[in-house]
Design a protein around this motif. Structure first.
Motif, PDB file in Angstrom:
ATOM      1  N   ASP A 180       0.865  -1.168   0.000  1.00  0.00           N
ATOM      2  CA  ASP A 180       0.000   0.000   0.000  1.00  0.00           C
ATOM      3  C   ASP A 180       0.914   1.235   0.000  1.00  0.00           C
ATOM      4  O   ASP A 180       1.623   1.488   0.985  1.00  0.00           O
ATOM      5  N   LEU A 181       0.898   1.995  -1.098  1.00  0.00           N
ATOM      6  CA  LEU A 181       1.845   3.109  -1.239  1.00  0.00           C
ATOM      7  C   LEU A 181       1.677   4.152  -0.138  1.00  0.00           C
ATOM      8  O   LEU A 181       2.645   4.831   0.220  1.00  0.00           O
ATOM      9  N   ASP A 182       0.470   4.255   0.417  1.00  0.00           N
ATOM     10  CA  ASP A 182       0.252   5.220   1.511  1.00  0.00           C
ATOM     11  C   ASP A 182       1.124   4.898   2.726  1.00  0.00           C
ATOM     12  O   ASP A 182       1.463   5.772   3.503  1.00  0.00           O
ATOM     13  N   GLU A 183       1.467   3.613   2.883  1.00  0.00           N
ATOM     14  CA  GLU A 183       2.309   3.223   4.026  1.00  0.00           C
ATOM     15  C   GLU A 183       3.759   3.676   3.840  1.00  0.00           C
ATOM     16  O   GLU A 183       4.563   3.601   4.754  1.00  0.00           O
ATOM     17  N   LEU A 184       4.088   4.106   2.615  1.00  0.00           N
ATOM     18  CA  LEU A 184       5.494   4.431   2.336  1.00  0.00           C
ATOM     19  C   LEU A 184       5.775   5.926   2.371  1.00  0.00           C
ATOM     20  O   LEU A 184       6.933   6.337   2.256  1.00  0.00           O
ATOM     21  N   THR A 185       4.708   6.730   2.515  1.00  0.00           N
ATOM     22  CA  THR A 185       4.921   8.177   2.393  1.00  0.00           C
ATOM     23  C   THR A 185       5.895   8.714   3.452  1.00  0.00           C
ATOM     24  O   THR A 185       6.587   9.689   3.225  1.00  0.00           O
ATOM     25  N   GLU A 186       5.951   8.047   4.625  1.00  0.00           N
ATOM     26  CA  GLU A 186       6.858   8.538   5.677  1.00  0.00           C
ATOM     27  C   GLU A 186       8.329   8.215   5.386  1.00  0.00           C
ATOM     28  O   GLU A 186       9.215   8.725   6.058  1.00  0.00           O
ATOM     29  N   TYR A 187       8.581   7.370   4.396  1.00  0.00           N
ATOM     30  CA  TYR A 187       9.967   6.980   4.107  1.00  0.00           C
ATOM     31  C   TYR A 187      10.515   7.800   2.947  1.00  0.00           C
ATOM     32  O   TYR A 187       9.890   7.876   1.888  1.00  0.00           O
ATOM     33  N   SER A 188      11.685   8.386   3.169  1.00  0.00           N
ATOM     34  CA  SER A 188      12.279   9.190   2.104  1.00  0.00           C
ATOM     35  C   SER A 188      13.132   8.272   1.230  1.00  0.00           C
ATOM     36  O   SER A 188      14.358   8.199   1.373  1.00  0.00           O
ATOM     37  N   ALA A 189      12.455   7.515   0.371  1.00  0.00           N
ATOM     38  CA  ALA A 189      13.167   6.494  -0.403  1.00  0.00           C
ATOM     39  C   ALA A 189      12.655   6.454  -1.832  1.00  0.00           C
ATOM     40  O   ALA A 189      11.524   6.856  -2.112  1.00  0.00           O
ATOM     41  N   GLU A 190      13.493   5.967  -2.725  1.00  0.00           N
ATOM     42  CA  GLU A 190      13.025   5.630  -4.078  1.00  0.00           C
ATOM     43  C   GLU A 190      12.238   4.327  -3.970  1.00  0.00           C
ATOM     44  O   GLU A 190      12.618   3.425  -3.228  1.00  0.00           O
ATOM     45  N   VAL A 191      11.144   4.231  -4.712  1.00  0.00           N
ATOM     46  CA  VAL A 191      10.402   2.968  -4.767  1.00  0.00           C
ATOM     47  C   VAL A 191      10.556   2.425  -6.185  1.00  0.00           C
ATOM     48  O   VAL A 191      10.150   3.082  -7.148  1.00  0.00           O
ATOM     49  N   GLU A 192      11.143   1.250  -6.279  1.00  0.00           N
ATOM     50  CA  GLU A 192      11.350   0.637  -7.606  1.00  0.00           C
ATOM     51  C   GLU A 192      10.497  -0.628  -7.705  1.00  0.00           C
ATOM     52  O   GLU A 192      10.545  -1.482  -6.811  1.00  0.00           O
ATOM     53  N   PHE A 193       9.736  -0.741  -8.790  1.00  0.00           N
ATOM     54  CA  PHE A 193       8.952  -1.954  -9.032  1.00  0.00           C
ATOM     55  C   PHE A 193       9.651  -2.752 -10.121  1.00  0.00           C
ATOM     56  O   PHE A 193      10.007  -2.193 -11.166  1.00  0.00           O
ATOM     57  N   ILE A 194       9.841  -4.035  -9.869  1.00  0.00           N
ATOM     58  CA  ILE A 194      10.615  -4.863 -10.798  1.00  0.00           C
ATOM     59  C   ILE A 194       9.746  -6.000 -11.332  1.00  0.00           C
ATOM     60  O   ILE A 194       9.137  -6.747 -10.550  1.00  0.00           O
ATOM     61  N   SER A 195       9.726  -6.134 -12.657  1.00  0.00           N
ATOM     62  CA  SER A 195       9.032  -7.283 -13.247  1.00  0.00           C
ATOM     63  C   SER A 195      10.064  -8.163 -13.947  1.00  0.00           C
ATOM     64  O   SER A 195      11.098  -7.682 -14.421  1.00  0.00           O
ATOM     65  N   LEU A 196       9.764  -9.450 -13.966  1.00  0.00           N
ATOM     66  CA  LEU A 196      10.648 -10.410 -14.643  1.00  0.00           C
ATOM     67  C   LEU A 196       9.789 -11.202 -15.614  1.00  0.00           C
ATOM     68  O   LEU A 196       8.818 -11.830 -15.198  1.00  0.00           O
ATOM     69  N   ARG A 197      10.165 -11.157 -16.899  1.00  0.00           N
ATOM     70  CA  ARG A 197       9.400 -11.828 -17.964  1.00  0.00           C
ATOM     71  C   ARG A 197       7.898 -11.542 -17.855  1.00  0.00           C
ATOM     72  O   ARG A 197       7.062 -12.434 -17.895  1.00  0.00           O
ATOM     73  N   GLY A 198       7.592 -10.266 -17.654  1.00  0.00           N
ATOM     74  CA  GLY A 198       6.190  -9.832 -17.670  1.00  0.00           C
ATOM     75  C   GLY A 198       5.450 -10.010 -16.357  1.00  0.00           C
ATOM     76  O   GLY A 198       4.289  -9.639 -16.249  1.00  0.00           O
ATOM     77  N   SER A 205      12.566   9.165  -7.622  1.00  0.00           N
ATOM     78  CA  SER A 205      11.550   8.968  -6.585  1.00  0.00           C
ATOM     79  C   SER A 205      10.789   7.670  -6.863  1.00  0.00           C
ATOM     80  O   SER A 205      10.505   6.910  -5.961  1.00  0.00           O
ATOM     81  N   ARG A 206      10.481   7.426  -8.142  1.00  0.00           N
ATOM     82  CA  ARG A 206       9.849   6.155  -8.489  1.00  0.00           C
ATOM     83  C   ARG A 206      10.472   5.588  -9.748  1.00  0.00           C
ATOM     84  O   ARG A 206      10.906   6.336 -10.631  1.00  0.00           O
ATOM     85  N   ARG A 207      10.478   4.283  -9.856  1.00  0.00           N
ATOM     86  CA  ARG A 207      11.146   3.635 -10.984  1.00  0.00           C
ATOM     87  C   ARG A 207      10.411   2.343 -11.345  1.00  0.00           C
ATOM     88  O   ARG A 207       9.948   1.617 -10.455  1.00  0.00           O
ATOM     89  N   ALA A 208      10.315   2.080 -12.643  1.00  0.00           N
ATOM     90  CA  ALA A 208       9.804   0.787 -13.111  1.00  0.00           C
ATOM     91  C   ALA A 208      10.953   0.109 -13.842  1.00  0.00           C
ATOM     92  O   ALA A 208      11.614   0.728 -14.685  1.00  0.00           O
ATOM     93  N   THR A 209      11.177  -1.155 -13.532  1.00  0.00           N
ATOM     94  CA  THR A 209      12.274  -1.891 -14.170  1.00  0.00           C
ATOM     95  C   THR A 209      11.763  -3.222 -14.676  1.00  0.00           C
ATOM     96  O   THR A 209      11.022  -3.920 -13.986  1.00  0.00           O
TER      97      THR A 209
END
Ligand code: SAM
Length: 345
Positions: A210-228, A244-248
């Motif tokens: 839940d992204l709302d749980e992450l607002t207190e953290y000063s971090a990049e959030v990266e989402f990683i997919s493998l073969r779709g 700040s955000r990344r899709a990989t």
């Protein structure tokens, strides 16, 4: 399997049992038949440990290219990071050494880190620690790694202010999935106590977080997919943060990072379906980068609430799967079924 049986499995007799079990190319569903045969030759505890290991090694091949030299428990294998992902992630630690792999389990991530820098794995579970040690040894990485059995909730047993941390908390308890970062084992906010001394920290979390749980953290959030398939999210702190955000998307890697607040996503034009329908990769959807991707592709959106894009020209961008639009039908299941039947689909 317990530590005693695992150590037995590592003896010469244990390795004979494991060879015999592996030759059967066993599957979970044939466990009983194989166990009955093997336990006529080897003590029952050893036959069970050998058979379990042979079954798990077969299953683990999708995650680890060298699975046939590794040891797992079923739960540890389910929790382990695929080598493709851990190897990609470890690139971010280039130039950092040593590394501490906190919650290392059987060493799924430690393997990738130890190929780059000396890595200390820490876990509470004595069997997993033993397995991790053996896994790294059998992959020729013993000199590059050390393991400690310790509770991360106590004082972190890591020294050296240049150590970079990787933390993979348990997201299952008694077979049940844990959804909130506050309930992870240990909970995510434990990193606040570590960040004071170790600024370079990466944390693997659930991709469904839940992204709302992450607002207190000063971090990049990266989402990683493998073969779709969406595999994980990673939080990057301090000097490891690059956006700040990344899709990989893996293999590749292909990556899109943005440094803007979530509510400043580019607004795409809306359009009726054009020549192509473009379906974004799940990492893009989860990272909230549909608008950014659409802008790169010069694509329009079919509807502000739908992530499908449309464009007049084809693209070989790895983040989208493209389909030629041959026909437009009203939303009607019967009609669609008849249409597909007619075309032998
Ligand atoms: C998701 S698994 C890590 C998987 C690992 N990264 C891999 O790829 O194989 C989480 C691990 O955290 C460990 N763990 C949970 N609570 C802990 C604690 N308080 N101290 C140390 N380790 C803990 C569990 O034993 C488990 O092995």
């Amino acid at each position: 399997m317990d530590v005693e049986n695992f150590l037995y499995l590592l003896t010469a007799e244990g390795q004979n049992a494991l060879d015999a079990a592996s030759k059967l190319e066993p599957r979970e569903e044939d466990f009983l038949a194989h166990f009955t045969a093997l336990s006529k030759v080897f003590p029952a505890d050893l036959a069970r440990a050998a058979l379990e290991t042979a079954i798990l090694r077969r299953e683990a091949k999708v995650k680890f290219p060298q699975a046939d030299r590794m040891y797992f428990t079923r739960e540890a294998l389910e929790q382990a990071t695929s080598y493709d992902v851990s190897s990609y992630r470890s690139e971010r630690y280039e130039g950092y050494h040593p590394v501490a792999d906190l919650g290392c389990s059987i060493g799924g991530d430690t393997i990738a880190f130890a190929q780059k820098a000396f890595t200390t794995g820490v876990d509470l579970d004595p069997l997993r620690i033993q397995m991790a040690q053996e896994n790294l040894r059998s992959l020729g990485l013993a000199e590059q790694s050390a393991f400690l059995q310790a509770d991360l909730v106590s004082l972190l047993p890591i020294k050296g202010k240049h150590t970079a941390l990787f933390f993979d908390p348990a997201r299952r308890s008694k077979g049940r999935r844990i959804f909130s970062v506050r309930d992870y084992h240990p909970p995510l906010n434990i990193i606040y106590t570590w960040l004071k001394n170790f600024p370079a920290v990466g944390v693997k979390i659930s991709p469904g977080v839940d992204l709302d749980e992450l607002t207190e953290y000063s971090a990049e959030v990266e989402f990683i997919s493998l073969r779709g398939e969406l595999k994980e999210a990673v939080l990057w702190f301090g000097p490891l943060k690059t956006a700040s955000r990344r899709a990989t998307l893996l293999p590749g890697p292909h990556t899109i990072g943005v440094d803007r607040p979530p509510n400043e996503e580019p607004v795409l034009p809306l359009s009726e379906p054009l020549t192509f329908l473009l379906e974004p990769d799940p990492s893009i959807l989860r990272a909230g980068l549909v608008g950014d991707l659409g802008a790169i592709l010069d694509a329009a959106q079919l509807d502000p609430s739908i992530a499908y894009l449309t464009a007049d020209s084809a693209t070989n961008n790895p983040f989208v799967r493209g389909y030629i639009i041959e026909d437009l039908l009203p939303f009607h299941l019967k009609l669609l079924r008849a249409y597909l039947l007619e075309r032998g689909v």
